[in-house]
Enzyme design. Structure first.
Site: not given
Ligand code: BG6
Length: 510
Positions: A184-185, A247
């Site tokens: 989960d990034h 997230h």
């Molecule tokens: C991803 C979603 O997991 O996270 C995207 O699938 C979203 O829709 C993105 O744009 C947002 O990531 P960050 O790190 O740019 O906030």
């Protein structure tokens, strides 16, 4: 610096977007910063007919995402880095015998003295995760008698509670839970991890971190972009599945959790699961309809330019009711958080990209400076996840002069002020952790399921309930105009910026 064992990274779905956009740039940074082990190679696997040379060009030498971020000094390193890349074509299907793949892995293992440590990264559609795990295990590629084996899976982890459970069972049939890393990034973001430090490495916040001092908690995740080229995927997913279930509930769990007994992966993950399990699940239609707002952006004009509405995006059904805005109010049923409302929203096409947590403290119990207007304005702690990563504390100070006029002042900390060292991007940090066998920042099966338990009834109601409204908001404004109605009392959402469109575009889409 922890030691990283020699290893082979096998990327399934290697010709896809994520590999070029995130994985390879992250690996390149790890290479540059000398975090990769001495013997390290990448084997890209997919259904495209590519040679090693083609693959190297595609993901390294001609990869625009990598080039955009590279400096002149980096160019000198690219060739050596590219030589660590290899490619294996699986033919027509991922669900096939991996005999040849095993042979290729084994050859690389011998040639580069890898020690049998393999990490399999699944960046393919989730519906084939289980088949890949099975085919790997059919070739004993899950077997840890010589070197360790790990399986990293990308989100989405399921589409609902039931499919998430099936996926977990399916993967655990072939790999042990301790071998599975669910990425989960958001957990790779420094500021998300800093939540743990803010709470548990200071003695000034934790005593106040409860129902006695906190009035309510607000979490905003706003993106200025629309769905871009991902309309086809997004239309079947929506904001709840795409951002909230994973997230945002990860962030919630870090805000809600009790202090863990130590900083080990299981100690932290146990507390996160407990936190997620204490979210009050909204079961009846009446509660869900009062505590949630579903929205979708509609077309508008910003600075004379027409901006598309969601239904006009490529790959989106012109009659779609998929949400691009989701705001949820909920409570946490435990001792610490009883009766404290949590408000969490996520949306596309907002005025700016921002993710922040706002802790609204209660007003002082006895207000002695009545004329100052502070009695209705408690302290706020704003944790900026992105951009301008940092922490802002809002508190009252005396205005110089006669009497006791009180003004708001800010104590503002910016991460950028202390970083001389390279701050790793989310994928860099998470890949390195997995390489070193640290699963702290990866989601465990029970964590994912607990998150789905909470989200499932809302999704079901939104998809199948009667009289569910999807509210329109103009692209470039802070959501439907009725979104403040969700918040109890006189508070409203903290919108960090102005609306970009004059017309709020409020309407009931369906
Ligand atoms: C991803 C979603 O997991 O996270 C995207 O699938 C979203 O829709 C993105 O744009 C947002 O990531 P960050 O790190 O740019 O906030």
């Amino acid at each position: 610096m922890n030691k990283t064992a020699n290893q082979l990274l096998v990327i399934f779905g290697a010709s896809g977007d994520l590999t070029a956009r995130k994985l390879i740039p992250a690996l390149f940074n790890l290479y540059k910063e000398k975090h990769l082990p001495e013997n390290f190679v990448v084997l890209g696997v997919s259904r495209s007919d590519l040679t090693d040379v083609d693959f190297r060009k595609r993901v390294v030498l001609e990869n625009e995402h990598l080039k955009k971020k590279s400096t002149v000094e980096d160019y000198g390193l690219l060739d050596a880095f590219a030589n660590k890349m290899f490619y294996e074509d699986l033919g027509m299907e991922y669900d096939t015998s991996y005999e040849l793949l095993k042979k290729r892995i084994s050859d690389l293992n011998t040639k580069y003295d890898i020690g049998g440590n393999y990490m399999f990264y699944l960046s393919t559609p989730p519906k084939i995760y289980e088949a890949i795990a099975k085919n790997l295990s059919d070739q004993d590629l899950h077997d840890e008698s010589e070197g360790w084996k790990k399986l990293i899976v990308e989100k989405p982890f399921g589409y609902s509670l039931e499919t998430a459970k099936n996926l977990n069972v399916g993967l655990q049939r072939y790999f042990k839970e301790s071998q599975i890393y669910r990425i989960d990034h958001y957990l790779g973001k420094e500021t998300v991890q800093n939540l743990l430090v803010t709470r548990f490495a200071n003695s000034i916040f934790e005593p106040l971190w409860n129902r006695n001092y906190i009035h309510h908690i607000e979490i905003t995740n706003a993106e200025s972009d629309g769905v871009e080229k991902r309309g086809g995927y997004y239309d079947k997913s929506g904001a709840l599945r795409d951002m909230f279930q994973n997230h945002l509930l990860q962030i919630v769990s870090l805000v809600v959790m009790e202090p863990p007994i130590g900083a080990g992966a299981e100690e932290i993950r146990n507390e996160k699961v407990k936190a997620l399990k204490s979210l009050r699940i909204m079961k009846d239609a009446d509660t869900i309809s009062k505590h949630t707002i579903k929205g979708q952006y509609v077309s508008t004009t910003i600075d004379g330019q027409k901006v598309k509405g969601y239904r006009e995006e490529d790959g989106v059904d012109p009659e779609s009711t998929t949400e691009t805005y989701a705001a949820i109010k909920f409570f946490v049923d435990n001792w610490r958080w009883k009766d404290v409302p949590f408000y969490v929203r996520t949306a596309k096409r907002m005025p700016r990209k921002v993710t922040e947590i706002v802790i609204h403290f209660k007003s002082p119990h006895h207000a002695i400076f009545m004329d100052a207007g502070t009695s209705t304005r408690g302290n706020k702690l704003i944790i900026r996840i992105q951009p301008d990563e940092g922490i802002l504390m809002k508190f009252g100070v005396k205005v110089p002069g006669q009497g006791f006029k009180v003004e708001r002042a800010n104590l503002d900390f910016y991460y950028s002020s202390l970083t001389e060292t390279h701050v790793m991007e989310a994928y860099e940090r998470l890949l390195l952790d997995a390489m070193q066998g640290d699963a702290t920042l990866y989601a465990r099966a029970d964590e994912v399921e607990a998150a789905w338990e909470f989200v499932d009834p809302i999704l079901n109601y939104w998809e199948k309930g009667e009289n569910v409204n999807t509210y329109g908001y103009s692209a470039g404004v802070w959501g439907p105009t009725n979104s403040d109605d969700l918040i109890e009392g006189t508070s409203t959402w903290r919108n960090p910026g102005k609306n970009l469109a004059d017309d709020p575009g409020f309407c009931v889409i369906s």
